[in-house]
Design an enzyme around this catalytic site. Structure first.
Site, PDB file in Angstrom:
ATOM      1  N   HIS A  47       0.801  -1.118  -0.037  1.00  0.00           N
ATOM      2  CA  HIS A  47       0.123  -0.006  -0.181  1.00  0.00           C
ATOM      3  C   HIS A  47       1.018   1.308   0.158  1.00  0.00           C
ATOM      4  O   HIS A  47       1.760   1.266   0.685  1.00  0.00           O
ATOM      5  CB  HIS A  47      -0.870  -0.148   1.289  1.00  0.00           C
ATOM      6  CG  HIS A  47      -1.690   1.086   1.756  1.00  0.00           C
ATOM      7  ND1 HIS A  47      -1.475   2.268   1.803  1.00  0.00           N
ATOM      8  CD2 HIS A  47      -3.224   1.076   1.408  1.00  0.00           C
ATOM      9  CE1 HIS A  47      -2.511   3.151   1.870  1.00  0.00           C
ATOM     10  NE2 HIS A  47      -3.644   2.509   1.717  1.00  0.00           N
ATOM     11  N   ARG A  61      -2.592   1.135  -4.600  1.00  0.00           N
ATOM     12  CA  ARG A  61      -2.279  -0.277  -4.561  1.00  0.00           C
ATOM     13  C   ARG A  61      -2.439  -0.836  -6.165  1.00  0.00           C
ATOM     14  O   ARG A  61      -3.214   0.023  -6.888  1.00  0.00           O
ATOM     15  CB  ARG A  61      -3.408  -0.802  -3.614  1.00  0.00           C
ATOM     16  CG  ARG A  61      -2.919  -0.565  -2.078  1.00  0.00           C
ATOM     17  CD  ARG A  61      -3.877  -1.546  -1.300  1.00  0.00           C
ATOM     18  NE  ARG A  61      -5.218  -0.662  -1.015  1.00  0.00           N
ATOM     19  CZ  ARG A  61      -6.363  -1.174  -0.672  1.00  0.00           C
ATOM     20  NH1 ARG A  61      -6.530  -2.685  -0.428  1.00  0.00           N
ATOM     21  NH2 ARG A  61      -7.238  -0.461  -0.225  1.00  0.00           N
ATOM     22  N   LYS A  75      -5.775  -0.249  -8.440  1.00  0.00           N
ATOM     23  CA  LYS A  75      -6.918   0.700  -7.475  1.00  0.00           C
ATOM     24  C   LYS A  75      -6.946   2.051  -8.596  1.00  0.00           C
ATOM     25  O   LYS A  75      -6.058   2.315  -9.300  1.00  0.00           O
ATOM     26  CB  LYS A  75      -6.473   1.184  -6.215  1.00  0.00           C
ATOM     27  CG  LYS A  75      -6.459  -0.151  -5.497  1.00  0.00           C
ATOM     28  CD  LYS A  75      -7.929   0.128  -4.609  1.00  0.00           C
ATOM     29  CE  LYS A  75      -7.776   0.999  -3.244  1.00  0.00           C
ATOM     30  NZ  LYS A  75      -9.258   0.956  -2.714  1.00  0.00           N
ATOM     31  N   ASP A 125      -5.441   8.554  -7.175  1.00  0.00           N
ATOM     32  CA  ASP A 125      -5.614   9.501  -6.106  1.00  0.00           C
ATOM     33  C   ASP A 125      -4.800  10.725  -5.987  1.00  0.00           C
ATOM     34  O   ASP A 125      -3.348  10.332  -5.671  1.00  0.00           O
ATOM     35  CB  ASP A 125      -6.116   8.612  -4.748  1.00  0.00           C
ATOM     36  CG  ASP A 125      -6.509   9.269  -3.821  1.00  0.00           C
ATOM     37  OD1 ASP A 125      -6.458  10.430  -3.738  1.00  0.00           O
ATOM     38  OD2 ASP A 125      -7.089   8.736  -2.634  1.00  0.00           O
ATOM     39  N   CYS A 138      -3.858  12.098  -3.623  1.00  0.00           N
ATOM     40  CA  CYS A 138      -2.978  12.021  -2.251  1.00  0.00           C
ATOM     41  C   CYS A 138      -1.956  11.144  -2.306  1.00  0.00           C
ATOM     42  O   CYS A 138      -0.652  11.517  -1.594  1.00  0.00           O
ATOM     43  CB  CYS A 138      -3.790  11.563  -0.898  1.00  0.00           C
ATOM     44  SG  CYS A 138      -4.073   9.883  -0.855  1.00  0.00           S
ATOM     45  N   TYR A 139      -1.823  10.064  -3.333  1.00  0.00           N
ATOM     46  CA  TYR A 139      -0.508   9.556  -3.485  1.00  0.00           C
ATOM     47  C   TYR A 139       0.546  10.027  -4.183  1.00  0.00           C
ATOM     48  O   TYR A 139       1.695   9.665  -4.524  1.00  0.00           O
ATOM     49  CB  TYR A 139      -0.872   8.054  -4.002  1.00  0.00           C
ATOM     50  CG  TYR A 139      -1.950   7.285  -3.084  1.00  0.00           C
ATOM     51  CD1 TYR A 139      -1.132   6.698  -2.121  1.00  0.00           C
ATOM     52  CD2 TYR A 139      -3.234   7.026  -3.433  1.00  0.00           C
ATOM     53  CE1 TYR A 139      -1.954   5.974  -1.173  1.00  0.00           C
ATOM     54  CE2 TYR A 139      -3.860   6.359  -2.601  1.00  0.00           C
ATOM     55  CZ  TYR A 139      -3.252   5.644  -1.365  1.00  0.00           C
ATOM     56  OH  TYR A 139      -3.899   4.973  -0.636  1.00  0.00           O
ATOM     57  N   ASP A 157      -8.996  14.622  -4.530  1.00  0.00           N
ATOM     58  CA  ASP A 157      -8.758  13.240  -5.031  1.00  0.00           C
ATOM     59  C   ASP A 157      -8.585  12.880  -6.365  1.00  0.00           C
ATOM     60  O   ASP A 157      -7.464  12.510  -6.978  1.00  0.00           O
ATOM     61  CB  ASP A 157      -9.483  12.245  -4.133  1.00  0.00           C
ATOM     62  CG  ASP A 157      -9.610  10.626  -4.321  1.00  0.00           C
ATOM     63  OD1 ASP A 157      -9.078  10.407  -5.711  1.00  0.00           O
ATOM     64  OD2 ASP A 157     -10.060   9.943  -3.949  1.00  0.00           O
ATOM     65  N   ASP A 177     -10.932  18.384   0.118  1.00  0.00           N
ATOM     66  CA  ASP A 177     -10.793  18.515   1.779  1.00  0.00           C
ATOM     67  C   ASP A 177      -9.335  18.777   2.279  1.00  0.00           C
ATOM     68  O   ASP A 177      -8.338  19.096   1.415  1.00  0.00           O
ATOM     69  CB  ASP A 177     -11.313  16.969   2.398  1.00  0.00           C
ATOM     70  CG  ASP A 177     -10.490  16.052   1.882  1.00  0.00           C
ATOM     71  OD1 ASP A 177      -9.108  15.917   1.820  1.00  0.00           O
ATOM     72  OD2 ASP A 177     -10.793  15.185   1.343  1.00  0.00           O
ATOM     73  N   HIS A 231      -6.484  15.873   1.227  1.00  0.00           N
ATOM     74  CA  HIS A 231      -6.147  15.804  -0.285  1.00  0.00           C
ATOM     75  C   HIS A 231      -5.551  17.365  -0.459  1.00  0.00           C
ATOM     76  O   HIS A 231      -4.282  17.383  -1.346  1.00  0.00           O
ATOM     77  CB  HIS A 231      -7.313  15.698  -0.846  1.00  0.00           C
ATOM     78  CG  HIS A 231      -7.631  14.203  -1.340  1.00  0.00           C
ATOM     79  ND1 HIS A 231      -8.547  13.614  -0.315  1.00  0.00           N
ATOM     80  CD2 HIS A 231      -7.127  13.080  -1.681  1.00  0.00           C
ATOM     81  CE1 HIS A 231      -8.566  12.293  -0.469  1.00  0.00           C
ATOM     82  NE2 HIS A 231      -7.560  11.880  -1.344  1.00  0.00           N
TER      83      HIS A 231
END
Lengths: 463, 704
Positions: free
Chosen positions: A217, A259, A262, A265, A267-268, A384, A391, A394
């Site tokens: 992850h 991952r 998936k 996103d 934030c990654y 995201d 938010d 993020h």
């Protein structure tokens, strides 16, 4: 086994791809000046969104964050610092006071006043105070008690619990070690066996999972890797496999997924992008083995005190280690142990002063495009992926990822070339320290403060 | 750090939220007051339950409930009238609170952890847990909290891994893109296979079924990642040998090694694979395993010979981590020159005599291997004359002539097949491997005939290579190499962003092909004309120049090489070269080596005297960018000991050349060419002269 023609996952993936590519296609068709406009980081809107959040923080705030207000502080303050925006004195004082009320008399910070201390909120509170900077903020941290809190969370297995009777995972290891390192209270007792716990979480894919047996992850991979660097055991990880896993996480949407298979996103951008920034500075084989005076690349004058002390340390210990070295080839074979009595607290500092000569192993320009075109909310804040709401979480990690990309080719103190910055050069954010994710200037101030203001017990604990 | 609000409130909702927040704050302050004054009444518990239902992130409330449970359990247990029903009631209430909280946020760390804590107290029915999990895992099949919890419950229930495997099958049937299910599947299968659980033995049968499942996923949609990642894991399970084996050695089994101290030896009987010259009076014994092992030492490897009686010190050469290495070396002293052992002395090496050699995946070396070879001292051996200068060795083409295997080839010479050790595997296993791979090859050819997909081509290339490797254990033939090379050439065009990877794979396969027969190898063996008289050792040079190699491979078959020309390639790394312990002359000129750290393998080559690294890119980078991409990163955690009193710091600029210092300090080169690199300059050359006192020739100029 019979499979349906397309899975739910695939439908979701296609939907996201459609949304993202619509943006990219629109962008491609625009004339140049309009493209520049579209790539612009909408600073004013972001700052307004963040400031509004910060002002509302101590008073009434939305429902679910009652237990993670130090996190809210950190996400907002760090985002503002990345944007180079200062917080006025009153807000600053209010925030320091509020965080002080979250500090437990027996060490550590809870999610709010009166709550039990928790490692994650401790990390958020400490990083918030470092981001604010200044004597009042930094001296408000009770390092002596914080150390006893960290020791209390430490498990015989090597890992840490998030809080009393709480869960044990890689997050807990990272937040504990990161806080201890940046506060100059990291010692052998805290480090002991952390490495083997993290190693047990590296999966066959190469990434790191939250706990043994689980799936690799992005967030945990960053946490695990950063921890291993901070405790000087990064070479025990299977780094080729880790890189192998990591490079496959950037997809055609240009952003990172967390991952395998998936959705992308924002934030990654930090969790995976940050892991790449860490890999770039992992000490090379040779530097590990022999500590030479200032390898010629760091030009920071302040580095002299620390490097000299490190050399004398190595020199002093050479008698002690001579049994491990022989003339004919001299292999070191004592397993996971550290060859020299390393001062753990210097690792983070030396790390950031190391020069970056390796090009990034991910597409930094593409990731900036994803962040700028797909994650900026209309009215400020970052998201995201298209279709999601903004938010602070993020906002913080998209901006942190953006800063990583912009600075990935430059050393700590060298200027960033315009071609490294996607969009107008005014998009350039402040550089961060990738091990702690605090703005670099603030890190240096904190480092200076915590090395000169030694906690009273330090001299015993550290040596 | 996840699991926090993803939605910012819309303006019109803010009022409602403010009211809700007020309510929540009231609950929260009640909870904290109860917590601090240790009130565990029913009313107090209700407050915390309400709070957690609305805000599962409130970990202080979870802990408060834990304390309350402990307190109330104690009260119940001390009450002699109570039955187990009372205990169960307390714990069941907790489970209910958790479920309510998870409905609010199924990613709540605190809630999942609380549930584990309650269950570990016992007294609860676990069957309900599986139903609950099913509900959560249907709602979000990738929720790793639920997967973690599932593993926890399965262990508590003593649920068989088989049942859990069936569950993943079910999950994959619903959504074959669910990589969490594939992941759990591979973890469970590995464990079941390792245990040889009923129904999971033999491994062959199980893996065949697994191929069936993953193929369906891949063929349904070749663009979905999950199946491919699982397929790669599966292929690895098929190809890899569990137990470590010895792949090759030097001296090779059955060889007749001629040892000499004298450089000026002209011995026409010296054969290609087995002669060695050394000043130090020792010769290396190299063991090359098929995977990294630890525990190679004088008790696991026994050496029987009349002249070598002491315990030997084994060293790792190709380390993958601090203890494990694929190649190990020791040094054996020459037999006494004028003793009764003038004739050939037999040496017998037994590898795996006692337990202790273990692979990095934990398998024992269980296959006792005996190597027998003979050594003899060259009859014209005399003491080496140190004072005498040596001639410069030129790498010009005109100095080389094709190696002749004529009448001078000693009758007892080794064939190329003797260089590697043929391990007799259980025939069923190796047949199965070959059949399985052949079957997969056929299937992927079919897939590629319909669509042209990169990952399909890459998989086919990997399968063909794997097939050749398996077959080569019986016959040293690379039947598929041509096709594999074409596939990689194809991929280079299709997918230029990953060209470096494809080039590396291309190089490895090419070298496998080149070393697969004596004929193809001999085409690259040349005799050095002038060296015959000023011999630095074996005068046969292996010329692998101008082959567009990007990395070196097949080294297990090249341990005998003493002179190697790798010039005019595209090498950016020489990883693996450290196993070639006999190397004395090495030409790496005109490659793409970017840094001194990329030369780190050379530090292990104690016989190396002549080195040409001219016309590379050394100095353009300070670190080896490639090292993480290869199998053995950071392996050479070798320390250089140098005397601090040595006058190095004074007269040498270590600050600028520390990386070069690390490489050259441990070598005793007599000849070095460095021109044509970014770093080469007068300063650097004077640095080299000081650091390498043995140096006689630098960039073609005589030094002394």
């Amino acid at each position: 086994m019979e499979f349906p023609v397309a899975t739910k996952t695939q439908h979701e993936q296609w939907t996201v791809e459609n949304l993202v590519f619509r943006k990219y296609n629109l962008f491609e068709d625009l004339p140049h000046h309009a493209q520049t406009l579209m790539l612009e980081l909408r600073r004013d809107e972001h700052i307004e969104y963040l400031m509004r959040g910060l002002r509302g923080l101590p008073a009434s705030f939305s429902v679910l964050d009652a237990n993670s207000r130090p996190w809210m502080c950190y996400w907002i303050l760090h985002s503002l610092a990345l944007l180079g925006e200062l917080v006025d004195d009153e807000l600053e004082n209010n925030t320091i006071d509020f965080l002080s009320r979250c500090q437990d008399p027996n060490g550590g910070y809870g999610g709010g006043p009166g709550q039990m201390p928790h490692l994650a909120t401790t990390y958020a509170a400490v990083n918030s105070l470092i981001t604010l900077g200044g004597h009042k903020a930094l001296s408000s941290i009770n390092r002596r008690e914080l150390y006893t809190f960290l020791r209390r969370m430490k498990q015989p297995s090597g890992g840490f619990r998030m809080h009393d009777a709480g869960e044990i995972d890689v997050r807990a290891c990272y937040t504990a070690i990161s806080v201890a390192s940046v506060l100059n209270i990291l010692d052998h007792e805290l480090v002991d066996n952390v490495g083997s716990y993290i190693l047990s979480c590296q999966t066959y894919e190469g990434g790191i999972s939250g706990e043994p047996g689980s799936e690799a992850h992005g967030g945990y991979t960053f946490c695990g890797l950063a921890t291993m660097i901070l405790i000087n055991e990064v070479n025990c990880l299977d780094l080729p496999r880790l890189i192998d896993w990591l490079v496959f996480r950037q997809g055609k949407e240009c952003g990172f997924q967390g991952r395998t298979n998936k959705l992308v996103d924002g934030c990654y951008s930090f969790w995976q992008g940050g892991a790449f920034a860490l890999l770039q500075r992992i000490p090379s084989v040779s530097e590990e083995q022999i500590v030479l005076p200032d390898v010629g690349h760091c030009t920071l004058d302040t580095s002299h005190t620390s490097t000299t002390s490190r050399i004398s340390e190595v020199g002093n210990s050479s008698e002690g280690t001579s049994s491990q070295v022989d003339d004919t080839g001299g292999f070191r074979q004592e397993g996971l142990k550290v060859p020299f009595p390393v001062n753990y607290n210097d690792i983070g500092y030396d790390f950031i002063n190391r020069s970056v000569e390796m090009k990034p192993l991910f597409h930094a320009i593409a990731l900036q495009r994803y962040i700028l075109l797909c994650t900026q909310a209309e009215n400020g804040g970052l998201i995201d992926k298209p279709g999601k709401s903004r938010d602070f979480y993020h906002t913080c990690y998209c901006l942190s990822g953006l800063s990583i990309c912009q600075h990935i080719c430059s050393d700590a103190d060298s200027p960033v070339l315009p071609r490294a910055v996607s969009g107008p050069y005014s998009n350039l954010l402040e550089p961060i320290h990738p091990l702690f994710n605090v703005v670099l200037d603030q890190y240096h101030e904190a480092r200076e403060f915590f090395t000169t203001h030694r906690a009273p017990f330090n001299s015993e604990v550290l040596h | 750090m996840h699991g926090l609000p993803r939605r910012a409130p819309k303006p019109e909702e803010e009022e409602a939220l403010a009211a809700k927040a007020k309510d929540l704050r009231a609950l929260q302050s009640q909870l904290l007051s109860n917590h601090h004054s240790k009130v565990y009444t029913k009313e107090a518990l209700d407050v915390s339950a309400k709070l957690l239902e609305k805000n599962p992130e409130c970990y202080t409330a979870w802990n408060y409930r834990k304390l309350a449970v402990q307190h109330n359990l104690l009260a119940v247990q001390s009450d002699s009238d109570s039955d187990s029903g009372a205990i169960k009631a307390i714990l069941d209430l907790e489970l209910k609170v958790v479920v309510d909280a998870l409905k609010q946020n199924y990613k709540s760390y605190g809630a999942w952890h609380h549930r584990k804590w309650v269950l570990s107290k016992g007294h609860c029915s676990l069957d309900y847990e599986l139903k609950l999990l099913k509900k959560f895992q249907t709602a979000d099949s990738r929720n790793f909290h639920a997967w973690n919890y599932r593993r926890f419950v399965a262990a508590l229930l003593n649920r068989s891994e088989k049942e859990e495997l069936d569950y993943t099958t079910e999950m994959i049937e619903n959504n074959f893109s669910n990589y969490s299910a594939w992941h759990n599947r591979s973890v469970l299968l590995s464990s079941l296979l390792k245990k040889e659980a009923p129904g999971f033995f033999p491994k062959e049968k199980v893996l065949n079924e697994e191929y069936g499942i993953v193929q369906q996923a891949i063929f349904t949609d070749p663009d979905d990642q999950s199946g491919w990642f699982h397929y790669r894991w599966l292929l690895d399970q098929t190809v890899k040998m569990d137990a470590p084996l010895l792949a090759s050695s030097w001296p090779a089994h059955g060889s007749n090694v001629i040892l000499s101290r004298n450089r000026h030896l002209y011995d026409c009987s010296a054969s290609l694979f087995d002669s060695f010259h050394s000043d130090s009076g020792t010769f290396p014994l190299v063991l090359y395993f098929n995977q990294a092992v630890k525990g190679v030492n004088s008790s696991t490897v026994a050496i029987e010979s009349l002249f070598c009686t002491e315990d030997l010190d084994w060293k790792p050469l190709l380390q993958i981590s601090s203890q494990f290495s694929q190649v190990w070396v020791t040094h054996i002293r020459f037999p006494e020159a004028n003793s009764q052992y003038e004739e050939a002395c037999a040496v017998e090496v037994s590898v795996g005599l006692s337990q202790g050699i273990v692979s990095s995946s934990g398998f024992d070396y269980s296959h006792l291997t005996r190597l027998a070879f003979k050594v003899c001292l060259s009859p014209v051996d005399t003491e080496p004359s140190k004072t005498q200068g040596r001639d410069k060795i030129l790498w010009r083409d005109e100095n080389f002539s094709l190696y002749q295997t004529g009448s001078e080839e000693p009758h007892k010479s080794l064939s190329i097949d003797d260089l590697i050790i043929h391990n007799v595997d259980k025939p069923t296993t190796s047949n199965w491997r070959a059949e399985t791979i052949a079957n997969e090859i056929a299937i992927f050819r079919e897939l590629l005939s319909e669509t042209s997909c990169k990952i399909g081509k890459l998989t086919l290339a990997r399968l063909l290579t794997a097939y050749d490797v398996i077959q080569s254990q019986c016959a040293n033939k690379m039947v598929n190499s041509e096709e594999v090379l074409e596939l990689y050439a194809d991929l280079l065009k299709l997918d230029p962003t990953h060209c470096q990877y494809y080039k590396d794979e291309h190089s490895l396969v090419f070298l496998q092909q080149l070393t697969s027969s004596k004929e193809s190898l001999l085409k690259h063996c040349f005799s050095h004309k002038t060296l015959a008289s000023s011999s630095i050792g074996n005068y046969t040079c292996l010329c692998l120049n101008k082959l567009s190699l990007t990395r070196m491979g097949s080294i297990e078959k090249l341990l005998w090489v003493q002179m190697l020309d790798l010039s005019h390639n595209e090498l950016h790394s020489i990883e693996g070269l450290e196993a070639m312990q006999l190397l004395s002359c090495l030409n790496l000129s005109n490659n793409k080596l970017g840094s001194f750290t990329a030369l780190a393998p050379l530090r292990m080559l104690k016989s190396l005297q002549v080195l040409d690294i001219s016309y590379n890119e050394i100095g353009s980078d300070t670190i080896d960018k490639t090292r993480y991409l290869f199998s053995s990163p950071l392996c050479h955690t070798e320390e250089i000991s140098w005397n601090k009193d040595e006058n190095v710091n004074g007269c040498i600029n270590l600050t600028n050349y520390w990386d070069a210092f690390l490489i050259f300090k441990s070598m005793s080169l007599t000849q070095l060419a460095i021109l044509g690199n970014t770093i080469a300059g007068e300063n650097f050359k004077s640095f080299l002269v000081k650091v390498v006192p043995t140096l006689e020739w630098l960039d073609g100029d005589k030094l002394h």
